[in-house]
Design a protein around this motif. Structure first.
Motif, PDB file in Angstrom:
ATOM      1  N   SER A  31       0.828  -1.203   0.000  1.00 55.38           N
ATOM      2  CA  SER A  31       0.000   0.000   0.000  1.00 55.38           C
ATOM      3  C   SER A  31       0.865   1.256   0.000  1.00 55.38           C
ATOM      4  O   SER A  31       0.576   2.235  -0.695  1.00 55.38           O
ATOM      5  CB  SER A  31      -0.919  -0.039   1.227  1.00 55.38           C
ATOM      6  OG  SER A  31      -1.695   1.105   1.321  1.00 55.38           O
TER       7      SER A  31
ATOM      8  N   VAL B 171      -8.164   1.822   5.158  1.00 52.86           N
ATOM      9  CA  VAL B 171      -6.966   1.043   4.837  1.00 52.86           C
ATOM     10  C   VAL B 171      -6.671   0.063   5.970  1.00 52.86           C
ATOM     11  O   VAL B 171      -6.360  -1.113   5.728  1.00 52.86           O
ATOM     12  CB  VAL B 171      -5.768   1.968   4.573  1.00 52.86           C
ATOM     13  CG1 VAL B 171      -4.481   1.178   4.497  1.00 52.86           C
ATOM     14  CG2 VAL B 171      -5.985   2.731   3.274  1.00 52.86           C
ATOM     15  N   ILE B 209      -6.635  -0.680  -0.310  1.00 55.31           N
ATOM     16  CA  ILE B 209      -5.263  -0.349   0.110  1.00 55.31           C
ATOM     17  C   ILE B 209      -4.467   0.274  -1.028  1.00 55.31           C
ATOM     18  O   ILE B 209      -3.457   0.909  -0.782  1.00 55.31           O
ATOM     19  CB  ILE B 209      -4.488  -1.569   0.669  1.00 55.31           C
ATOM     20  CG1 ILE B 209      -4.328  -2.641  -0.395  1.00 55.31           C
ATOM     21  CG2 ILE B 209      -5.143  -2.109   1.912  1.00 55.31           C
ATOM     22  CD1 ILE B 209      -3.183  -3.576  -0.087  1.00 55.31           C
ATOM     23  N   THR B 210      -4.889   0.081  -2.267  1.00 49.57           N
ATOM     24  CA  THR B 210      -4.139   0.692  -3.357  1.00 49.57           C
ATOM     25  C   THR B 210      -4.744   2.023  -3.786  1.00 49.57           C
ATOM     26  O   THR B 210      -4.028   2.894  -4.259  1.00 49.57           O
ATOM     27  CB  THR B 210      -4.062  -0.255  -4.569  1.00 49.57           C
ATOM     28  OG1 THR B 210      -5.327  -0.861  -4.757  1.00 49.57           O
ATOM     29  CG2 THR B 210      -3.042  -1.331  -4.343  1.00 49.57           C
TER      30      THR B 210
ATOM     31  N   GLY C  81       1.864  -4.040  -5.467  1.00 51.18           N
ATOM     32  CA  GLY C  81       1.825  -2.620  -5.152  1.00 51.18           C
ATOM     33  C   GLY C  81       2.850  -1.843  -5.961  1.00 51.18           C
ATOM     34  O   GLY C  81       2.576  -0.755  -6.475  1.00 51.18           O
TER      35      GLY C  81
END
Lengths: 208, 613, 100
Positions: A31, B171, B209-210, C81
């Motif tokens: 993240s 998140v 979360i992204t 990610g």
């Protein structure tokens, strides 16, 4: 039982055999990639777009000084991995030495950053000066904030080593901090390359 | 089951309000999420009704243009961030551990932290109403309208700080559910045996979360511009206001899927149960969900067709957007095929799910119309878009959420929601919804712009606006009917028993409401639709016996309650408020949060039971 | 990743390996700073810097963060990610005409 340590920590063995907390930190770092990715994207989109006549990366950034601070941060990663290596082998004494070294090098890096920021401000680049100042201070500032959090985390682990047992779970608590620390280090590898090395190399061509 | 519970000595938990404040039990946190979110859902509904009354006839003056701007901004923010998202989170909390056969989520205290941070973030966001004005720039807050010169006052700060706090909460929750789903499944529950709702929760969590870090960066940049005079969106210094739009929609489009994927998960559970058939094409439904999640990253600029990105960018984003229709359409066919030939019982949950399919198809079709860039140029900023988003977010997400509430209420409370009132609730919703939003298609194509506080009667928009307002009022009545049903059934509803719907998934194998530890013995899963398999698959063998792993675990040892998640989130929220008014306050808040985090790290997740071997 | 059979319990490297990696990291950085001042290869500098920093990145991630030895799932979680972040950067640069 999948994982010998899992029973101590959680009541239930995990489906993958991986400790929950270790998976948590990796997902979190995934993240974080997006966080720094967005900041870097902003920097690059605005690269060379500052108004003419305002300070440029080529004029402001000081490669030799930042090379030293980059080296300091890289070496802190070495100290960190040695600290983790020690604690995972049950050697708390060595762990304390290495973790202190890590935190100290981290603090040194922050010192360099404070010096750099004040120096730039003296030379006429503040966050308000132009797009370069705005994006540069925001990106490196948030990286510095991450280093600060890391230093606090490391010092806390150092303190905790006198109170509790860091060697249980194979040193997982240290491992989590270490992963975070190395992540902050690799973000800096990217920043140093993109903003400093490439940024300054490329600057004359773009500013013309 | 209850007798098994008596065998295990368990830490006593505080009762009453203190029990709720310190709880780390996913079911209680789910209930807190649900009740809080439903409250804000009604707040958002009231905001909408005030707008509808203002627009009922031409040239009215019920609210001022300034208040109207705040209303449409806050209506969107409230419904998205304080209504639909946390209602989905309520289901994640209530259902995910039960469905995967776990006793709690991976990080119970982090879960409590997420809830409290959500509550405080909601308060920050809404506090503008009392503290001198809410944000009034639309929920996407395009620069430079958000700059100090065009948005003086603190409205935008409530937006920035509120969304920032809510983002951290989301998140944290998403991290928790990713680890929970990957790591806490019962033995035998492989990824391809997971219920579709679990899959959709997982995909949604990855999107969260992204996507949220991107908007966080956007918010930080906006905050720095406003507070420190930086230049991110300052055109005078060469800043590009379109950058905000990119950052916003880079988050904003995945956010749309964050709102709809959990709904698709709910529907994928309800339809098989009430058709008494397994979900048609499970693998394809899962794969479509994954593709939708991925594609969510490649379509953001379709919100920006009129910005002038050029023909190449517009064509690329038009194509990627059209492509999304494929996995979505695949899902719809699978749902319909699930019902095909099933022995269908039209209970309220199924009605809402079928309503979802029908309404979502309408919303999806107008969505495909938007994907055609030249056509979108005509529809941009008209009521046609308002109609579209309400067909996918209300007709889609909220219909599914109501379906989920009727479906899982018995599991959560032990009592059934009344089905007759439920039917009334459904039909009022269905009629009110279509009356309110279908006419907006006509209004939009007729050129009525969104976000205008009034219109002239010369435009010929009166009749459809009036119809739309009537529809809105009917929707309000439908919500009241639901509330009546909720409180009535909570006290006097029919006792549900473990498995009132003849369910297919593990949550129906345990008592309603479930005991605190959920499963006295962790079930072993032998196939998809685990509980159905147990009941009908292998000659009626009811729940699996003690699995070998259980042997040495001793008693069931649940995490202990803790007040530290509350303190940590309170500290963070105080720090966040300080960003609006005074950095000194921020420092105090940060110190409180840090102290709480230290306490959190030092206290064991579960107090030692004292007699564990 | 369904069972413990995938657990890669390979021994972590020894401290000596860590020191060697650090020496490499330091040397690469020194080399980067060195060629920074070589005007003759100015045009080739950008790709060289990108490759060298990628090497440093991979060394830290593989060895110090143990991705080479740990569960492959971590590489997927982190790499996902990372890829998405790269996509954000490159697509925004392309849209703003900052690429090439």
């Amino acid at each position: 039982m999948h994982h010998s340590q899992a029973a101590e920590h959680a009541t239930i063995a995990t489906s993958t055999g991986i400790d929950n907390r270790k998976m948590l930190i990796w997902v979190f770092l995934g993240s974080e990639c997006m966080f720094f990715g967005s900041l870097i994207a902003t920097y690059l989109v605005y690269y060379g777009q500052s108004l003419p006549g305002t300070p440029t990366p080529g004029e402001i950034l000081d490669i030799p000084t930042t090379s030293v601070s980059t080296f300091v941060l890289l070496m802190s990663s070495l100290m960190m991995v040695l600290a983790y290596s020690s604690v995972s082998r049950g050697n708390v004494r060595n762990f304390r030495i290495w973790i202190l070294c890590t935190a100290l090098l981290g603090a040194t890096f922050l010192g360099f950053q404070v010096f750099e920021f004040t120096e730039f401000a003296r030379e006429g680049l503040t966050p308000k000066t132009n797009l370069f100042g705005t994006t540069f201070f925001t990106l490196t500032g948030f990286h510095g904030a991450h280093v600060t959090v890391g230093v606090i985390w490391l010092v806390s682990l150092f303190g905790y080593s006198f109170k509790g047992d860091l060697t249980k779970d194979g040193g997982l608590s240290v491992d989590m901090a270490a992963l975070y620390w190395h992540f902050v280090d690799i973000v800096w590898i990217v920043i140093f390359t993109v903003i400093y090395l490439i940024g300054v190399t490329n600057a004359p061509a773009l500013i013309e | 089951m209850a007798s098994i519970a008596g065998v295990f000595r368990r830490p006593t938990h505080p009762a009453g309000v203190w029990g709720w404040i310190t709880t780390v039990d996913h079911k209680k946190i789910g209930a807190l999420y649900g009740v809080t979110a439903f409250f804000f859902f009604m707040v958002g509904g009231l905001e909408a009704l005030v707008m509808r009354i203002q627009l009922a006839r031409a040239g009215q003056d019920v609210v001022s243009p300034e208040v109207f701007s705040q209303l449409f901004t806050m209506h969107a923010l409230t419904m998205i961030f304080l209504g639909v998202m946390p209602l989905s989170a309520a289901f994640f909390n209530l259902i995910v551990p039960l469905m995967i056969g776990a006793r709690d989520v991976a990080f119970p205290r982090l879960n409590a932290f997420s809830y409290w941070l959500f509550l405080f973030g909601a308060i920050v966001l809404q506090s503008g109403w009392l503290l001198g004005g809410s944000p009034n720039t639309g929920w996407f807050a395009y620069a430079p309208l958000t700059s100090n010169s065009f948005s003086p006052g603190n409205g935008m700060e409530f937006y920035i700080v509120g969304l920032g706090v809510l983002g951290i909460s989301s998140v944290a929750a998403a991290l928790n559910f990713i680890v929970t789903i990957i790591n806490m499944r019962a033995p035998g529950m492989t990824l391809m045996r997971m219920p579709v709702f679990i899959w959709m929760t997982l995909i949604t969590s990855f999107l969260l979360i992204t996507a949220f870090p991107v908007i966080t960066v956007g918010l930080i940049e906006l905050y720095f511009d406003r507070t420190f005079g930086m230049n991110f969106f300052n055109a005078a210094a060469g800043g590009d206001v379109v950058l905000w739009q990119h950052l916003f929609w880079f988050f904003g489009h995945p956010e749309v899927y964050i709102l709809i994927l959990p709904a698709m998960g709910i529907v994928s559970e309800v339809l098989p149960t009430f058709s008494r058939k397994p979900l048609f094409g499970y693998e394809v439904v899962v794969l479509s969900g994954i593709i939708i999640g991925f594609m969510g990253w490649a379509v953001w600029s379709h919100h920006m067709f009129t910005v002038g990105l050029g023909p190449i960018a517009n064509s690329v984003f038009a194509l990627t957007t059209m492509f999304i229709a494929i996995p979505t359409g695949v899902k719809i066919f699978n749902w319909i095929a699930t019902m095909w030939g099933g022995s269908i019982s039209f209970k309220t949950p199924l009605l809402f799910s079928v309503g979802f399919i029908a309404m979502f198809i309408i919303g999806g079709l107008s969505g495909v119309m938007h994907s055609i860039a030249p056509s979108d140029a005509q529809q941009q900023d008209t009521y046609f878009v308002v109609a579209h988003i309400h067909y996918v977010l209300f007709g889609g997400s909220l219909f599914a959420i109501f379906s989920g509430i009727y479906y899982w209420f018995p599991k959560a409370t032990g009592r059934m929601l009344d089905d007759r009132i439920g039917q009334v609730n459904f039909w009022l919703t269905m009629i009110g919804f279509n009356l309110a939003f279908f006419p907006m298609h006509f209004l939009g194509l007729d050129g009525m712009p969104r976000r205008q506080y009034t219109y002239s009667s010369d435009m010929g928009w009166d009749i459809w606006n009036f119809v739309s307002t009537i529809g809105g009022l009917i929707l309000g009545v439908a919500v009241l009917v639901f509330l009546f049903n909720f409180f009535l059934s909570l006290r006097k509803g029919e006792i549900a028993g473990n498995d009132p719907w003849d369910g297919r998934t593990l949550e129906w194998s345990i008592s309603s409401p479930p005991p605190e530890y959920n499963f006295a013995t962790i079930p072993t899963v032998h196939g998809r639709d685990a509980f159905w398999e147990e009941k009908y698959g292998h000659g009626g063998k009811v729940p699996a016996g003690v699995s070998p792993e259980e042997g040495h675990q001793g008693g069931i040892h649940m995490p202990s309650p803790s007040y530290l998640p509350l303190i940590a989130s309170l500290g963070l929220s105080i720090a966040a408020y300080g960003l609006i008014y005074s950095f000194a306050v921020s420092v105090v808040g940060a110190v409180i949060a840090l102290a709480a985090i230290y306490g959190w790290a030092l206290e064991p997740a579960a107090e030692p039971a004292g007699r564990e071997s | 990743m369904e069972s413990s059979s995938h657990t890669r319990k390979a021994a972590h490297p020894t401290p000596l390996t860590y020191v060697k990696i650090a020496a490499n990291l330091g040397a690469i950085t020194a080399f980067e700073v060195g060629i920074f001042y070589v005007e003759a290869i100015e045009d080739a500098l950008i790709p060289i810097f990108i490759v060298l920093s990628a090497v440093k990145f991979v060394l830290v991630a593989m060895f110090y963060m143990h991705l080479k030895f740990d569960e492959r799932l971590f590489s997927w979680l982190f790499g996902g990610g990372l890829l998405l972040a790269t996509f954000v950067i490159l697509s925004l640069m392309a849209l703003f005409g900052a690429l090439l």
